[in-house]
Design an enzyme around this catalytic site. Structure first.
Site, PDB file in Angstrom:
ATOM      1  N   TYR A 250     104.839  29.368 -56.381  1.00  0.00           N
ATOM      2  CA  TYR A 250     103.396  29.345 -56.116  1.00  0.00           C
ATOM      3  C   TYR A 250     103.120  29.596 -54.633  1.00  0.00           C
ATOM      4  CZ  TYR A 250      98.576  27.608 -55.842  1.00  0.00           C
ATOM      5  OH  TYR A 250      97.237  27.490 -55.615  1.00  0.00           O
TER       6      TYR A 250
ATOM      7  N   SER B 184      95.265  29.530 -50.770  1.00  0.00           N
ATOM      8  CA  SER B 184      95.553  28.094 -50.878  1.00  0.00           C
ATOM      9  C   SER B 184      96.109  27.597 -49.550  1.00  0.00           C
ATOM     10  CB  SER B 184      96.595  27.865 -51.975  1.00  0.00           C
ATOM     11  OG  SER B 184      97.194  26.601 -51.829  1.00  0.00           O
TER      12      SER B 184
END
Ligand SMILES: C[C@H](O)[C@H](O)[C@@H](O)C(=O)COP(=O)(O)O
Length: 651
Positions: free
Chosen positions: A572, A559
């Protein structure tokens, strides 16, 4: 009343649907009839025949060739003799009616010259058993009297067509013939009678073998060669398969298929299997798919694993030498160059049969053909002695210009053909889009997901247009936090396709919380799925890739948050940073095995430089860019797929 074409298609599909009658893409059928010639307005006599390389069971009108019978028959006047019979194939083009349809069957002359409105040529196991028996001619007389005539082996072509037409003319009572070493041909004036004649020959041969065959045609059971218990057998097959696949891919990358049916295990447990396997297969369609002989592991089922692996390597080296010697013994000036020297069939007593091909369908079909060959050997040994066609004749088929032409007609392979991919989180979103893209580019795909139903839906969609959906994709239920489930999913993958070449670590989840709101459970879950999950999946896949020795690709869908620091994202972002650093660490460690490890950094959001929405398909495109062949020297790289986020630029 049905037209000759409808009758031909229906008959072909019915006969081809039953594997006792013929094998996949083996045999051919024809019908003769009249049609109006648009150029003259007059009736013209035509023949419709299966296209070369087509499959009877799935034949459609597009798969037929259409020829003018007057011109086809006239070819006998210009035939230059058996030495130059292959030249007649080019002459078929001058017999085409209209555009002519598909390239006509190799057996077109036989279909055209036999004086009967309908002709079938088939490869039934029981028929080939009689055809490949040492005393096949005598057996044919004993079984069929004068209803079926013996035709000695001759390579299919113009001369064989002439021979069979003459035999039919000389034997008006006959319904067909046994073609030595090869198969059967039947004829009649109606389609229904032709089908009945084909079935009469096949069922009579089956009944004769069942009634008169000796009980143990493959000899007694060899102590130690019996089948291993199922669980042990499958575990052994899964451990051996990547190693065998690597060996079988020495020349060209192969996909694998595993078969452990009772017929295979029984054959491999019997005293006569080494002798019979060494004789090789007989029917041309068999050895075109299975190679002239299989590779056989000459150790009992319970041999220690390392000993079995060592012996497989030795057997493989010997197989390659023997194949080269076979090529050199028989090649003549003008023969096509030697194709791969690796085996298509590898037999391991107690475990089963490993078959290989350029894609899953070809690998599966090769295994099915060797099963046919086992049935043929059993039948022939039951009533006589198995005596396949001579080796030189096998070479004349395997390296025949007309068989080469069949290969040249095949579509060019797709970029990921022969590669086996596993996508975690493949049941939805980026994972499903990636699975779709990899399958579209030719890979066999394992759609792995915690939600098995979702994975099954995607796998079914990928295989929807395939002859056998599981040749394209299978589903595996797997929670990437669970080591046992991961190992089981890879065992399934290996048993389905032979190994694995391309992993996409995509499973993930995102919980946006501030530091103070982030619980230990939030932290652990995201690290378990993305950091630990990627590690476990990469580790298991690397074991297999190293065993295969064929390199591989690991791609992690990370990501932009692996580099971008923002609020409400501690768990995250940290998990993604861990996952992203694994890419670099593993790239550094696995490079020596030819395994490339790369990542993709997607992002969503409106404040991007390109002001475009990032879709799952954009991420899938990056996975393909990394694995499709153009970036073959790239490893340790992350590709941003974020429509431009300056703060996430990589330095
Ligand atoms: C090896 C031959 O091509 C084969 O056995 C042939 O006789 C056959 O059955 C299929 O050939 P097509 O050209 O009709 O596909």
């Amino acid at each position: 009343m049905s037209s000759p074409v409808e009758e031909l298609l229906n008959r072909s599909q019915r006969l081809g649907a039953d594997p006792r009658n013929t094998n996949f893409a083996g045999g051919n059928a024809s019908a003769k009839g009249t049609a109006v010639d648009p150029a003259t307005g007059s009736d013209v006599e035509l023949m419709w025949v299966k296209g070369s390389g087509g499959d009877l069971g799935t034949l459609t009108e597009a798969g037929l060739a259409v020829l003018r019978l007057d011109r086809l028959r006239a070819l006998t006047g210009v035939y230059p003799g058996v030495e130059r019979e292959d030249e007649m194939v080019a002459a078929f083009e001058f017999c085409a009616f209209g555009k002519g349809g598909a390239a006509p069957s190799i057996d077109t002359t036989m279909h055209g010259l036999v004086e009967a409105a309908h002709v079938d040529h088939l490869h039934p196991d029981a028929g080939i058993a009689i055809a490949a028996a040492a005393d096949g001619e005598e057996l044919t007389r004993r079984i069929f009297g004068d209803r079926v005539v013996w035709v000695p082996w001759r390579r299919p072509g113009f001369q064989l067509g002439l021979d069979i037409a003459a035999i039919k003319a000389e034997n008006p009572q006959a319904i067909g013939c046994i073609l030595g070493g090869h198969g059967i041909t039947a004829w009649a004036d109606t389609s229904a009678q032709c089908e009945a004649n084909s079935l009469e020959i096949i069922r009579t041969a089956e009944a004769y073998i069942a009634e008169h065959g000796k009980p143990e045609p493959f000899g007694s059971v060899l102590p130690g060669y019996e089948a291993l218990p199922e669980e042990e057998r499958r575990a052994r097959a899964a451990a051996l398969f990547p190693i065998i696949r690597g060996l079988a891919s020495t020349d060209v990358r192969q996909v694998g298929h595993f078969t452990d049916t009772p017929e295979v295990l029984d054959f491999l447990s019997r005293a006569e299997h080494p002798r019979l396997a060494a004789l090789g297969t007989s029917c041309p369609d068999h050895f075109l798919r299975t190679k002239v002989v299989p590779m056989v592991l000459d150790l009992p089922a319970g041999a220690p694993f390392e000993e079995a692996v060592g012996r497989l390597r030795e057997r493989h080296a010997a197989y390659r030498e023997e194949y080269r010697a076979y090529y050199e013994r028989h090649a003549v000036p003008g023969s096509p160059a030697m194709r791969g020297a690796d085996p298509a069939i590898v037999l391991v007593p107690g475990v089963g049969m490993f078959s290989f091909g350029k894609d899953k369908q070809t690998a599966r079909v090769a295994g099915e053909f060797y099963l046919n060959a086992i049935n043929v050997m059993r039948g022939a040994e039951a009533v006589s002695a198995y005596a396949p066609i001579p080796e030189v004749e096998k070479f004349r088929i395997e390296y025949w210009e007309l068989e080469d032409a069949k290969l040249r007609r095949l579509p060019a392979p797709k970029p990921l053909a022969g590669r086996i991919a596993l996508v975690t989180g493949g049941g939805s979103g980026i994972g499903a889009a990636t699975a779709r893209r990899l399958a579209a580019e030719g890979a066999c795909v394992v759609v792995a997901d915690r939600d098995l139903a979702a994975a099954e839906k995607v796998a079914a969609e990928l295989g929807a247009r395939a002859y056998r959906p599981s040749d394209v994709a299978i589903a595996a239920g797997v929670d990437v936090t669970d080591e046992e489930q991961i190992a089981a999913a890879f065992r399934e993958t290996v048993l389905a396709f032979g190994g694995v070449d391309l992993i996409v670590n995509n499973a993930g989840l995102s919980l946006s919380r501030s530091l103070l709101e982030t619980t230990v459970q939030d932290w652990d879950l995201q690290h378990d799925v993305m950091a630990r999950g990627s590690f476990l999946v990469s580790r298991e896949s690397a074991r297999i890739m190293i065993d295969q020795g064929m390199g591989g690709d690991i791609v992690s869908i990370s990501s932009k948050d692996s580099v971008f620091a923002g609020p409400d994202n501690v768990a995250y972002g940290a998990a993604k940073a861990d996952q992203a650093h694994q890419v670099r660490l593993l790239a550094a460690e696995l490079g020596e095995h030819g395994i490339r490890v790369n990542g993709v950094n997607p992002a969503h959001g409106r404040r991007t430089l390109l002001k475009r929405e990032v879709l799952p398909e954009h991420v899938a495109a990056a996975v393909f860019a990394l694995t499709g062949g153009d970036l073959s020297l790239t490893t340790g790289l992350h590709i941003p797929v974020d429509a431009g986020v300056a703060a996430a630029f990589l330095r």
